[in-house]
Design a protein around this motif. Sequence first.
Motif, PDB file in Angstrom:
ATOM      1  N   VAL A   7       0.860  -1.193   0.000  1.00 37.38           N
ATOM      2  CA  VAL A   7       0.000   0.000   0.000  1.00 37.38           C
ATOM      3  C   VAL A   7       0.890   1.235   0.000  1.00 37.38           C
ATOM      4  CG1 VAL A   7      -1.715   1.315   1.316  1.00 37.38           C
ATOM      5  CG2 VAL A   7      -1.869  -1.189   1.237  1.00 37.38           C
ATOM      6  N   LEU A   9       0.655   5.330   0.538  1.00 39.35           N
ATOM      7  CA  LEU A   9      -0.241   6.377   1.042  1.00 39.35           C
ATOM      8  C   LEU A   9       0.553   7.621   1.419  1.00 39.35           C
ATOM      9  CD1 LEU A   9       0.199   6.323   4.344  1.00 39.35           C
ATOM     10  CD2 LEU A   9      -1.384   4.424   4.240  1.00 39.35           C
ATOM     11  N   ASN A  15      -8.522   4.270   3.808  1.00 38.53           N
ATOM     12  CA  ASN A  15      -8.679   3.207   2.794  1.00 38.53           C
ATOM     13  C   ASN A  15      -7.719   2.057   3.056  1.00 38.53           C
ATOM     14  OD1 ASN A  15     -10.730   3.639   0.545  1.00 38.53           O
ATOM     15  ND2 ASN A  15      -9.854   5.692   0.791  1.00 38.53           N
ATOM     16  N   PHE A  16      -6.517   2.389   3.495  1.00 40.40           N
ATOM     17  CA  PHE A  16      -5.587   1.326   3.896  1.00 40.40           C
ATOM     18  C   PHE A  16      -6.232   0.478   4.986  1.00 40.40           C
ATOM     19  CE2 PHE A  16      -3.148   0.631   7.771  1.00 40.40           C
ATOM     20  CZ  PHE A  16      -2.626  -0.618   7.435  1.00 40.40           C
ATOM     21  N   LEU A  19      -8.841  -1.837   3.804  1.00 39.97           N
ATOM     22  CA  LEU A  19      -8.256  -3.018   3.156  1.00 39.97           C
ATOM     23  C   LEU A  19      -7.724  -3.988   4.211  1.00 39.97           C
ATOM     24  CD1 LEU A  19      -6.245  -1.434   0.166  1.00 39.97           C
ATOM     25  CD2 LEU A  19      -8.421  -2.672   0.053  1.00 39.97           C
ATOM     26  N   ILE A  33      -1.187  -7.813   3.766  1.00 40.97           N
ATOM     27  CA  ILE A  33      -0.555  -6.532   3.439  1.00 40.97           C
ATOM     28  C   ILE A  33       0.901  -6.647   3.868  1.00 40.97           C
ATOM     29  CG2 ILE A  33      -0.545  -4.041   3.797  1.00 40.97           C
ATOM     30  CD1 ILE A  33      -3.578  -4.180   4.044  1.00 40.97           C
ATOM     31  N   VAL A  36       3.527  -1.116   3.961  1.00 39.91           N
ATOM     32  CA  VAL A  36       2.857   0.172   3.732  1.00 39.91           C
ATOM     33  C   VAL A  36       3.954   1.220   3.593  1.00 39.91           C
ATOM     34  CG1 VAL A  36       1.301   1.909   4.682  1.00 39.91           C
ATOM     35  CG2 VAL A  36       0.832  -0.510   5.060  1.00 39.91           C
ATOM     36  N   CYS A  86      -1.529  -1.053  -4.054  1.00 40.59           N
ATOM     37  CA  CYS A  86      -2.766  -0.275  -3.877  1.00 40.59           C
ATOM     38  C   CYS A  86      -2.414   1.137  -3.454  1.00 40.59           C
ATOM     39  CB  CYS A  86      -3.643  -0.911  -2.806  1.00 40.59           C
ATOM     40  SG  CYS A  86      -4.302  -2.508  -3.299  1.00 40.59           S
ATOM     41  N   ALA A  88      -3.537   4.446  -1.893  1.00 41.31           N
ATOM     42  CA  ALA A  88      -4.625   4.761  -0.959  1.00 41.31           C
ATOM     43  C   ALA A  88      -4.373   6.163  -0.410  1.00 41.31           C
ATOM     44  CB  ALA A  88      -4.666   3.724   0.155  1.00 41.31           C
ATOM     45  N   TYR A  90      -2.499   8.374  -2.088  1.00 41.99           N
ATOM     46  CA  TYR A  90      -1.075   8.588  -2.396  1.00 41.99           C
ATOM     47  C   TYR A  90      -0.999   9.810  -3.304  1.00 41.99           C
ATOM     48  CZ  TYR A  90       3.718   7.297  -3.780  1.00 41.99           C
ATOM     49  OH  TYR A  90       5.069   7.267  -4.005  1.00 41.99           O
ATOM     50  N   TYR A 179     -13.211  -0.691  -2.628  1.00 36.20           N
ATOM     51  CA  TYR A 179     -11.772  -0.942  -2.819  1.00 36.20           C
ATOM     52  C   TYR A 179     -11.460  -2.406  -2.494  1.00 36.20           C
ATOM     53  CZ  TYR A 179      -7.081   0.917  -3.734  1.00 36.20           C
ATOM     54  OH  TYR A 179      -5.863   1.210  -4.298  1.00 36.20           O
TER      55      TYR A 179
END
Length: 202
Positions: A7, A9, A15-16, A19, A33, A36, A86, A88, A90, A179
């Motif tokens: 992820v 961001l 949104n993270f 998910l 995941i 991040v 993904c 999110a 970002y 999402y």
Amino acid sequence: MKKRIGVLLSGRGSNFEALANSVAAGRIPHAEIAIVVSNREGAPGIQRAEARGIKTRVIPSKGLEREVYDRQVAAVLDEHKVDLICLAGYMRLLSPFFVAKYPNRILNIHPSLLPSFPGLESQRQALEYGVKFAGCTVHFVDENLDAGPIILQATVPVLAQDTEASLSEKILKEEHRIYSEAVKIVLEGKYKIAGRRVLLTS
Ligand code: GRF
């Protein structure tokens, strides 16, 4: 083997978190995941990830040329062997290098019914334009802003009493829902791309 999600961001990270909740609840099965990444120090999304025991990396982007920066991010994603990226919240455009390196493996969520209202403050743009329905879009990412084939969209009605805050809140709820759905579809390979159209298969 679990599919590994990376992820990216820059901010709040709701949104993270949606998910991560879906992965934990099995709504996105056989996935985890893996990392991040934030381009901003102090992004609340990074704290949220740390609180869940998910690996994080802050790579400050300030002053770096786009591709130079993206190569650093790609190195971290590759180190963590991610299958899907993904975005999110970002807040950076991706370089052609980065987009070409991960074909159809980068997703983004945007708070409008694309191609209407790309860019910033989409909810305010929608309200000011006077549309009767707003919504959100999950799409594959190409090197253009908020472009790329659309995987899922959801609509919300715009009511007379709506403000930017109330509309954003309604849209965000739908963002969190679609999402995860889109990530599941992509990870399970239940789609075909025909031109700009993403056709869902079973
Ligand atoms: C969301 O509205 C998303 O659609 C947009 O940026 C916002 C990020 O929110 N791309 P959060 O950081 O996921 O809470």
